[in-house]
Design a protein around this motif. Structure first.
Motif, PDB file in Angstrom:
ATOM      1  N   VAL A   1       0.803  -1.214   0.000  1.00  0.00           N
ATOM      2  CA  VAL A   1       0.000   0.000   0.000  1.00  0.00           C
ATOM      3  C   VAL A   1       0.842   1.272   0.000  1.00  0.00           C
ATOM      4  O   VAL A   1       0.673   2.146   0.844  1.00  0.00           O
ATOM      5  CB  VAL A   1      -0.987   0.047   1.199  1.00  0.00           C
ATOM      6  CG1 VAL A   1      -2.240   0.799   0.789  1.00  0.00           C
ATOM      7  CG2 VAL A   1      -1.383  -1.329   1.665  1.00  0.00           C
ATOM      8  N   ALA A   2       1.748   1.340  -0.941  1.00  0.00           N
ATOM      9  CA  ALA A   2       2.426   2.624  -1.144  1.00  0.00           C
ATOM     10  C   ALA A   2       1.381   3.634  -1.587  1.00  0.00           C
ATOM     11  O   ALA A   2       0.431   3.289  -2.284  1.00  0.00           O
ATOM     12  CB  ALA A   2       3.509   2.483  -2.207  1.00  0.00           C
ATOM     13  N   MET A   3       1.549   4.885  -1.162  1.00  0.00           N
ATOM     14  CA  MET A   3       0.549   5.888  -1.539  1.00  0.00           C
ATOM     15  C   MET A   3       0.477   6.053  -3.057  1.00  0.00           C
ATOM     16  O   MET A   3      -0.589   6.255  -3.615  1.00  0.00           O
ATOM     17  CB  MET A   3       0.878   7.241  -0.895  1.00  0.00           C
ATOM     18  CG  MET A   3       0.599   7.308   0.593  1.00  0.00           C
ATOM     19  SD  MET A   3      -1.123   7.004   1.023  1.00  0.00           S
ATOM     20  CE  MET A   3      -1.931   8.406   0.282  1.00  0.00           C
ATOM     21  N   GLU A   4       1.607   5.974  -3.711  1.00  0.00           N
ATOM     22  CA  GLU A   4       1.582   6.074  -5.168  1.00  0.00           C
ATOM     23  C   GLU A   4       1.302   4.700  -5.758  1.00  0.00           C
ATOM     24  O   GLU A   4       2.083   3.779  -5.568  1.00  0.00           O
ATOM     25  CB  GLU A   4       2.933   6.582  -5.703  1.00  0.00           C
ATOM     26  CG  GLU A   4       2.913   6.738  -7.212  1.00  0.00           C
ATOM     27  CD  GLU A   4       4.299   7.013  -7.792  1.00  0.00           C
ATOM     28  OE1 GLU A   4       5.296   6.764  -7.099  1.00  0.00           O
ATOM     29  OE2 GLU A   4       4.363   7.457  -8.945  1.00  0.00           O
ATOM     30  N   PRO A   5       0.199   4.542  -6.466  1.00  0.00           N
ATOM     31  CA  PRO A   5      -0.079   3.231  -7.049  1.00  0.00           C
ATOM     32  C   PRO A   5       0.981   2.878  -8.094  1.00  0.00           C
ATOM     33  O   PRO A   5       1.668   3.751  -8.629  1.00  0.00           O
ATOM     34  CB  PRO A   5      -1.445   3.417  -7.717  1.00  0.00           C
ATOM     35  CG  PRO A   5      -1.994   4.693  -7.198  1.00  0.00           C
ATOM     36  CD  PRO A   5      -0.827   5.535  -6.808  1.00  0.00           C
ATOM     37  N   HIS A   6       1.076   1.594  -8.360  1.00  0.00           N
ATOM     38  CA  HIS A   6       1.997   1.141  -9.414  1.00  0.00           C
ATOM     39  C   HIS A   6       1.609   1.783 -10.741  1.00  0.00           C
ATOM     40  O   HIS A   6       0.432   1.940 -11.033  1.00  0.00           O
ATOM     41  CB  HIS A   6       1.896  -0.373  -9.576  1.00  0.00           C
ATOM     42  CG  HIS A   6       2.524  -1.124  -8.455  1.00  0.00           C
ATOM     43  ND1 HIS A   6       3.622  -1.923  -8.621  1.00  0.00           N
ATOM     44  CD2 HIS A   6       2.228  -1.180  -7.143  1.00  0.00           C
ATOM     45  CE1 HIS A   6       3.966  -2.454  -7.460  1.00  0.00           C
ATOM     46  NE2 HIS A   6       3.131  -2.017  -6.545  1.00  0.00           N
ATOM     47  N   ASN A   7       2.578   2.123 -11.508  1.00  0.00           N
ATOM     48  CA  ASN A   7       2.274   2.699 -12.816  1.00  0.00           C
ATOM     49  C   ASN A   7       3.483   2.612 -13.725  1.00  0.00           C
ATOM     50  O   ASN A   7       4.603   2.415 -13.254  1.00  0.00           O
ATOM     51  CB  ASN A   7       1.847   4.171 -12.668  1.00  0.00           C
ATOM     52  CG  ASN A   7       2.951   5.000 -12.047  1.00  0.00           C
ATOM     53  OD1 ASN A   7       3.994   5.206 -12.658  1.00  0.00           O
ATOM     54  ND2 ASN A   7       2.739   5.474 -10.829  1.00  0.00           N
ATOM     55  N   ALA A   8       3.237   2.706 -14.994  1.00  0.00           N
ATOM     56  CA  ALA A   8       4.332   2.746 -15.967  1.00  0.00           C
ATOM     57  C   ALA A   8       3.869   3.562 -17.161  1.00  0.00           C
ATOM     58  O   ALA A   8       2.712   3.497 -17.555  1.00  0.00           O
ATOM     59  CB  ALA A   8       4.706   1.336 -16.416  1.00  0.00           C
ATOM     60  N   VAL A   9       4.781   4.335 -17.708  1.00  0.00           N
ATOM     61  CA  VAL A   9       4.510   5.089 -18.924  1.00  0.00           C
ATOM     62  C   VAL A   9       5.621   4.733 -19.901  1.00  0.00           C
ATOM     63  O   VAL A   9       6.799   4.942 -19.617  1.00  0.00           O
ATOM     64  CB  VAL A   9       4.499   6.613 -18.664  1.00  0.00           C
ATOM     65  CG1 VAL A   9       4.171   7.357 -19.950  1.00  0.00           C
ATOM     66  CG2 VAL A   9       3.521   6.972 -17.563  1.00  0.00           C
TER      67      VAL A   9
END
Lengths: 639, 209
Positions: A259-267
């Motif tokens: 539960v990191a505040m920043e959700p997983h993401n990729a660009v």
């Protein structure tokens, strides 16, 4: 003076067993191969099997034999005092704070390349099922949809990519790339899937029972390794046979997520055949390596970078399915947002034989770690439990067997690294401390006293080396004093009153192995023509003030003001691989690399012949070349 | 004491109210459809069936400036701020009014922008984290967060700061219980909470300075 010879002799009683992967997937095989190349895992495995002693320990043992062991330092080891330096030791405001409070800090999800597509994933609603039919024609025809892929299109080798046999509720089955997030979400809803539901198993214990539903078809067992990792020391059976009594505990943790505040993401951004991946992560080089293998591209054409990172807690260390998914469309940039997290279930049981005199001379512990057992790493820095140093010590014939970490698959999310509350350590503490308390109660002894009688303060029972300092006894005594333990402890099962809210007192130790110093510890320190400093590293800054700390180390070493140091980090092409920021190694490992590189640069600068008037004439410095130094110190792993 | 922004944002109907329907809905095939009693727009939000998503040009007042923004009917205020206006300071965390990383101030009230429809926010004064700094001088809350290290990774920080700013705008001298209550919806996994309290105390002391 401790009898140091036993530190060498005791090694004979120690045994590691390390199992082989059962049914390894393509990705596990690739990861093991990579690990071997990259980290020399084969040597680690040999060490764990007891076939070889680690180089540094062997050298230390030789030195101990040759020169006599150093006198262990006595006294309060927990009082570490550092004299303030030029920069280090002074309160410093986080160099990233100003950008973070103004919203200027750029996290990877804040990158919006022109014409970017948005991806969304269709996830299985069932913990275990087989897709019997899938129809994407309506989704494909939806205006604004760029591409729809299903498990039939995804590479089979892909660890976390799409699957036709979802093994947890949320396993991705198909994915859509569209002009906007809303359109992608609508298109996902237009995919028609028929599932055949299959039996599932949710707890690690159930998963190991005979006849338990297998996590996916084709498996022989839900166990991930055979034999499981085992560590033994001494003769457990004898320890249990001789004891007056045996106490037992078993615990299960609830489901844990990062539960990191920043959700997983990729660009993902493509420039012809060159891929740039902006992704919130803890190890740019590791992800670049894995992505390049998956996409069969040279590492020189896969660049992974992160902006500021909104926390990781281990979950952002490795490559995930969304990294591949975002990179799937070569002609357009694509974003994958709020992608899949991972989770863990842990539990175990332990036994401790105790003697009426309050001694404990052995311990047996079994731990299991459940999730969907895709192994992220074979053993990594796996070490026998630290608690061995605390219980059952103080006796030359100490017997410390334990069985540690069964890895089990069940129908849960994928299991990766987990940093929460000491990772595996939290479970060990739970087991060991409960055992200690029950044993103390069984022999009717003050739990503080029980620990003081059983702690080991002279010899590291893992490496069989004497402590330079330990401080455990002092810590316990100091804590008890602060707590006013002597007055507040009333004995076992004693209550002052049954009226009103009940309040108890208890005893527990927590030992935290923070800051593993482990190679590679690399950095490039470049002193610029105007005496400012640029440091390159591939390590990430996951939000713990890493760049500030590193800047302080470099500024201190080179004697330049803090604001003249710039750390270029979090880019797999801009800096050398310093391994991920996990295991609390940011300051100790990466910082050590920077310290050595800065010292090297300083030495080179002093050896060279600076132009005359360097200190007074700023213009003359432009003639100087920049000095570059990199250092990979191979210092011993310290604890 | 203001109610939590989460409950207010969460209670907003996901459907459009017709009193907001001043905008013209522009479908992606170019035909214009006037917003009627809400059904023309709400009909496609529920179950899309190959109907192009309607778009509307709305005027949003953000940080004191009017912007004409092209938004789709289901676009949240957060998406409009980030994707259309490039104001990426407001963060997308949970997307369901649980973490409040997306907090902005709408007409003086802290709201979760992930759960507001952009199309409904016309005519309101929206303030984001980008609107607090004045001529290079941090606001008292921002300065407090820097001085007292009210952050680590910083991802929840814009939301924390906006929530605290809304609180201090209503009550420049809150006691600690009021601060805790007002901030209770803003999650911080790094657990900078004690420092956040210190930061807000600092901001309260410097509020009129």
């Amino acid at each position: 003076m401790a009898d140091n010879t036993r530190s060498v002799n005791a090694a004979a009683g120690r045994r590691y067993v390390y199992g082989e992967l059962i049914n390894p997937g393509a990705d596990e095989i690739a990861h093991e191969r990579y690990s071997r190349q990259r980290q020399g895992i084969t040597q680690i495995e040999r060490v764990l099997r007891g076939e070889e002693v680690p180089r540094n320990v062997a050298a230390m043992r030789a030195a101990l034999k040759a020169g006599g062991a150093p006198e262990p330092r006595r006294g309060p080891g927990f009082q570490l005092r550092v004299e303030p330096g030029f920069v280090v030791g002074h309160d410093t405001i986080d160099m990233r704070a100003r950008d973070k409070v103004t919203g200027r800090a750029i996290y990877s999800a804040d990158v919006y390349p022109p014409g970017v597509l948005y991806t969304k994933v269709l996830r299985s609603p069932f913990p275990h099922a087989k897709v019997t039919s899938i129809d994407v024609s309506r989704a494909e025809a939806h205006p604004g949809v760029h591409a729809v892929i299903t498990y039939e299109d995804a590479p089979r080798s892909s660890r976390l990519a799409l699957t036709g046999e979802p093994a947890f509720a949320g396993d991705p089955v198909a994915a859509v790339a569209a002009e906007s997030e809303g359109i992608a979400e609508e298109a996902v809803n237009l995919i028609e899937v028929q599932y055949q539901e299959l039996p599932f198993v949710l707890s690690p214990q159930d998963a190991l029972r005979p006849g338990a539903p297998l996590v996916r078809s084709g498996l022989e067992t839900n166990a991930a390794r055979d034999p499981q990792f085992t560590y033994e020391r001494g003769d457990a059976a004898q320890g249990f046979a001789e004891a007056d009594l045996t106490v037992e505990v078993s615990v299960e943790t609830s489901y844990e997520q990062h539960v990191a505040m920043e959700p997983h993401n990729a660009v993902a951004v493509w420039d012809d055949d060159y891929l740039t991946l902006y992704t919130s992560n803890q190890w740019p080089h590791g992800i670049a390596n894995s992505v390049s293998g998956e996409l069969e591209m040279p590492l020189s054409k896969v660049r992974v970078l992160a902006g500021d990172t909104g926390g990781g807690w281990g979950d952002k260390t490795g490559r995930h399915g969304y990294h591949i998914g975002a990179a799937g469309e070569k002609d357009r940039a694509a974003r994958a947002l709020r992608a899949e997290p991972q989770g863990h279930l842990r539990g175990g049981g332990a036994q401790l034989p105790a003697f009426r005199d309050g001694a404990a001379r052995a311990q047996e512990r079994r731990q299991h770690h459940g999730a969907r057992g895709h192994l992220v790493r074979p053993v990594g820095r796996l070490r026998p439990a630290l608690q061995q140093r605390r219980l059952g010590g103080g006796d030359p014939d100490v017997q410390e067997p334990e069985r540690e970490r069964e890895r089990v698959q069940c129908h849960h999310e994928h299991c990766g690294h987990l940093a929460a509350a000491g990772g595996r350590g939290a479970l060990r503490e739970l087991l060991t401390e409960n055992l200690a308390n029950r044993a103390a109660e069984a022999v009717n002894l003050d739990p503080v006293e029980f620990r003081l009688r059983n702690i080991e303060t002279e010899l590291d029972q893992v490496d069989d080396l004497p402590y330079s300092s330990n401080g455990l006894r002092e810590s316990i005594e100091h804590g008890a004093e602060l707590f006013d333990w002597a007055n507040r402890w009333q004995g076992w099962q004693r209550q002052r009153s049954l009226d009103g809210p009940q309040r108890g007192v208890g005893m527990m130790c927590f030992e935290c192995n923070k800051g593993s110093a482990s190679p590679p510890m690399t950095a490039i320190v470049q002193i610029q023509a105007d005496d400012s400093v640029v440091v390159n590293t591939g390590a990430a800054d996951i939000g713990g003030g890493q760049r500030t700390t590193w800047s302080m180390i470099v500024a201190e070493t080179l004697g330049v003001p803090l604001d003249r140091v710039r750390i270029e980090a979090m880019d797999s092409h801009a800096g050398p691989d310093a391994l991920g920021i996990f295991g609390s190694r940011g300051t100790k490992s990466v910082g050590t690399g920077m310290l050595h590189a800065a010292m090297d640069a300083r030495a080179k600068l002093l050896q060279g012949s600076p132009p005359r008037g360097r200190r007074t004439s700023r213009t003359s410095t432009s003639a100087r070349a920049s000095f570059t130094a990199s250092a990979t110190p191979r210092t011993k792993s310290s604890r | 004491m203001a109610p939590s922004s989460a409950s207010r944002a969460g209670s907003a109907s996901p459907l459009l109210d017709d009193d907001d329907g001043a905008a013209t809905v522009v479908t992606t095939d170019g035909s214009d459809t006037p917003v009627g009693e809400g059904d023309a727009v709400t009909g496609v939000i529920g179950v899309p069936d190959n109907v192009p998503l309607p778009e509307a040009v709305v005027t949003l007042n953000v940080n004191g400036r009017d912007y004409r923004v092209n938004v789709t009917a289901n676009m949240s205020l957060l998406e409009a701020l980030r994707q259309r206006l490039g104001l990426t300071g407001s963060k997308l965390g949970c997307d369901r009014s649980e973490c409040s990383a997306c907090t902005v101030i709408v007409d003086g009230v802290a709201m979760n922008s992930c759960s507001l429809l952009a199309i409904r926010e016309q005519g309101k004064q929206i303030v984001t984290i980008e609107g607090l700094e004045r001529d290079g001088v941090l606001s008292p809350v921002q300065e407090g967060f820097v001085q007292h290290m009210g952050l680590q990774c910083g991802f929840c920080t814009p939301g924390q700061i906006m929530q605290a700013t809304a609180l201090l705008q209503q009550n420049p001298a809150p006691d600690e219980a009021q601060v805790r209550r007002a901030m209770s919806g803003n999650l911080c996994k790094c657990s900078a909470y004690p420092n956040i309290l210190s930061a807000i105390r600092y901001a309260s002391e410097h509020w009129n300075a």
